[in-house]
Design an enzyme around this catalytic site. Structure first.
Site, PDB file in Angstrom:
ATOM      1  N   GLU A  29      -1.086  -1.957  -6.966  1.00 10.22           N
ATOM      2  CA  GLU A  29      -0.592  -1.132  -8.076  1.00 10.22           C
ATOM      3  C   GLU A  29       0.677  -0.410  -7.643  1.00 10.22           C
ATOM      4  OE1 GLU A  29      -1.950   2.922 -10.382  1.00 10.22           O
ATOM      5  OE2 GLU A  29      -3.498   1.406  -9.980  1.00 10.22           O
TER       6      GLU A  29
ATOM      7  N   GLU B  16       4.763   8.960 -12.256  1.00  6.50           N
ATOM      8  CA  GLU B  16       3.627   9.689 -12.812  1.00  6.50           C
ATOM      9  C   GLU B  16       3.984  11.173 -12.812  1.00  6.50           C
ATOM     10  OE1 GLU B  16      -0.631   8.030 -12.056  1.00  6.50           O
ATOM     11  OE2 GLU B  16       0.477   7.862 -10.170  1.00  6.50           O
TER      12      GLU B  16
END
Length: 697
Positions: free
Chosen positions: A142, A147
């Protein structure tokens, strides 16, 4: 943004955080992008959705439910808008992904985005390995490009998840973007076989480059797809001061909506080869056609279009818009990069666009040899009185014996979905079984249970027009084709389980397309005649369901004129004419309704069979000598033929008396006392009918 638990354990990093630098120049070709232009839902060519709450709030105890509703996701003003909304205490939001639609291995992915404000928000721009469905997470790898959690305003994170970190947040770093919710910034990751680097506005803030790369530390050699989402609450997004009942539901109670906007997503890779994309088939005088070359940073472009076409925008760039003319031609682009020159071109053909009530594809007024191919049997093509004559021999019907007619230019049948085929056969072998399929320029062929099979087959020796509406077979499903780009007509002959080994002949007069099936009745067929001493009775086959009457026509010679002598009611299939058979009348029948009158049936006469107007004249299989003659001559057969029947007709189609014998396998002897004139000797063989012109002097 994880699909499983995301911890905040402060462990030693496996990589080194480097000082801010500028963007790498290695990835210079824009290979994929979504600019989110237009209005409405995200482009379904690129994006699909995760819906609902997943497993355990998507593995992170998130509180929102993901939907595909316009209130949560939409394109608006050239931006992707993902909006989380609170209704009756419940949050809804959206997660979109390119899984199964687009993925890539190595390159630079960048998002230009403005992040939502508010404690409890958790937006993410990230990627997952396409192998998530087979290897699971975190073995698939990932890459979290960006974020942000609203309880820690302005702190933007870049993170990797690998099996070595057991899914925990170990491989990570952050940077401060103070106006994250007021301005758009470019969040990017550059991915090579050696390292993954994270940027904000081209400023490098984190590099992941483990010394030992294996499946545990580097699950990043396989394709990854792109995800954009806005979560609410959850293991990382939740603000502890707002949590209740021990749940990860810490969202500012004053917050009722949160807006996440993305201006674009772009993927860059290292330029390898110049590519050129654009339409290869266009309608005459098409407007605003797009042609796009590889978009490479620092390159210059020169375009050429054919005479009659005009570049209306984009000259000097990697993408041009063109207004086309009326002729086919090539679009060429030349790209210069770092002293190297690259060239590419594509051929653009003009499609046929039918006009009027009907459009003729091919009338076979001459033999279109270059357009015809065959396979699965032996096929001989010839031109016979304005029609294509096909003689075939099939030994294995399961080999799909077929004739393929290739159009000079693709045909746009979208507004003319009805194909008409005017075909004649006598079917004396009983092996004539026919089916017509269409093939488009991509090679797809119509092939479903709904096919154009010529049934019932009309085999009365005259042309019959068959119609079929292909509109249900135009599309992108199985057995469907692109109806705007029809390139071939395939005729299966004596094929499959319906076929039987044999040989015969058929004639094709023309192929034509219509907007709809004509409302005029189809012609009667198989007209036959019986006679008494004082009358003749006609009987025919009714091939229409929409006739209102049948008209009976009569003439004294095949040349006509044919005059209507009677009309009978629909569904009637017989008529008696109270005349002596010796009158020598010829008869035809037509079907009629308020929309018009059908073509003629075949012709019969009370004194014998009538010569078909397009039979096989002067076959090279036979030779007549002497010819001209005085009524006595021989017919030499090029090979031993089994003669089933022989007939001798005058030029009006009336059978005359002749003595015909076959004393030798390859010779017929003919004697007749007929008056001087033009005659036809008609030989019936198992393979068909052969006719020879005879001149008696």
């Amino acid at each position: 943004m994880k699909i499983l638990y995301k911890g905040l354990t402060a462990l030693m990093l496996l990589c080194l955080a480097l000082p801010a630098l500028s963007q790498s120049t290695g990835f210079n070709e824009l290979v994929w992008q979504d600019e989110f232009e237009g209005e409405g839902v995200p482009d379904p060519t690129y994006w699909s959705y995760d819906l609902g709450t997943g497993q355990g709030g998507w593995g992170n105890n998130e509180v929102q439910t993901y939907t595909n509703q316009s209130s949560n996701v939409r394109r608006s003003g050239g931006k992707l808008v993902i909006e989380a909304n609170k209704n009756n205490g419940a949050w809804t939001s959206t997660r979109i992904k390119t899984q199964g639609k687009y993925n890539f291995t190595y390159g630079r992915v960048e998002f230009r985005a403005k992040l939502p404000k508010g404690s409890g928000t958790w937006p993410a721009l990230w990627m997952l390995g396409e192998s998530i469905t087979t290897k699971g997470w975190p073995a698939s790898g990932e890459i979290d490009v960006m974020e942000h959690v609203g309880r820690d305003p302005g702190k933007v994170h870049g993170t990797l998840h690998t099996p070595s970190s057991y899914g925990n947040t170990v491989n990570t770093n952050s940077t401060i973007v103070s106006d994250y919710g007021d301005s758009f910034h470019v969040y990017a990751a550059e991915w090579t076989p050696d390292a993954i680097k994270f940027y904000v506005d081209n400023n490098l803030f984190y590099t992941y480059a483990p010394v030992n790369k294996d499946a545990a530390t580097w699950p990043f050699n396989d394709p990854q797809f792109i995800i954009i989402n806005l979560a609410m609450g959850g293991n990382w997004g939740s603000d502890p001061k707002f949590e209740t009942n021990g749940q990860k539901n810490g969202i500012d109670p004053a917050l009722t909506t949160a807006r996440f906007e993305v201006d674009y997503v772009r993927v860059y890779q290292t330029f390898q080869e110049l590519k050129l994309n654009g339409p290869t088939i266009v309608a005459p005088n098409s407007q605003n056609l797009g042609f796009k070359a590889s978009q490479v940073t620092g390159a210059t472009y020169t375009w050429e279009v054919p005479s009659g076409a005009t570049i209306i925008s984009g000259a000097g760039t990697s993408e041009v818009k063109v207004n086309w003319g009326e002729t086919a031609g090539k679009v060429k682009v030349q790209m210069s990069l770092n002293g190297q020159v690259y060239s590419k071109e594509i051929q653009v053909n003009i499609s046929q666009n039918p006009t009027g009530e009907a459009f003729i594809i091919e009338d076979f007024s001459s033999l279109p040899t270059a357009k015809l191919t065959s396979s699965g049997g032996t096929f001989n093509f010839s031109q016979a009185d304005g029609a294509l004559k096909v003689h075939y021999q099939v030994t294995d019907p399961t080999a799909l014996p077929q004739i393929v007619y290739t159009l000079t230019e693709p045909l746009n049948m979208s507004g003319y979905p009805v194909l008409a085929a005017t075909i004649k056969t006598k079917n004396e072998s009983g092996s004539v079984v026919l089916r017509l399929d269409l093939k488009d320029t991509a090679g797809k062929t119509t092939a479903t249970n709904n096919v154009f099979t010529l049934t019932p087959l009309i085999d009365d020796g005259e042309f019959f027009t068959y119609y079929f509406d292909y509109s249900s077979l135009f599309g992108s499903g199985n057995g469907q084709i692109d109806g705007t780009k029809v390139k071939q007509i395939r005729m299966l002959v004596d094929y499959g389980v319906l076929g039987s080994a044999g040989s015969d002949s058929l004639w094709i007069d023309h192929f034509q397309v219509f907007q709809s099936i004509p409302a005029v009745p189809r012609r009667p067929s198989h007209l036959s005649l019986t006679k008494t001493s004082a009358s003749v009775t006609l009987t025919w086959q009714d091939n229409a369901t929409n006739e209102e009457s049948f008209k009976i026509l009569r003439a004294t010679s095949q040349a006509g004129p044919f005059t209507e002598i009677a009309s009978v009611a629909a569904n009637t299939k017989t008529y008696t004419d109270a005349v002596s058979p010796e009158s020598g009348y010829l008869y035809r029948v037509t079907a009629s309704n308020t929309n018009g009158t059908s073509e003629f049936s075949n012709t019969v006469t009370s004194t014998g069979s009538v010569l078909g107007i397009k039979d096989e004249f002067d076959s090279d299989k036979i030779t007549a000598y002497p010819n001209p003659n005085t009524g006595q001559f021989n017919i030499l057969l090029s090979e031993p033929l089994r003669i089933i029947q022989t007939h001798f007709f005058n030029s009006l189609g009336k059978e005359v008396t002749a003595s015909i014998s076959q004393p030798y396998p390859t010779v017929l002897q003919v004697k007749t006392s007929a008056a001087p004139g033009l005659y036809f000797c008609r030989l019936h063989t198992p393979d068909g009918i052969i006719i020879k012109r005879i001149q008696i002097i």
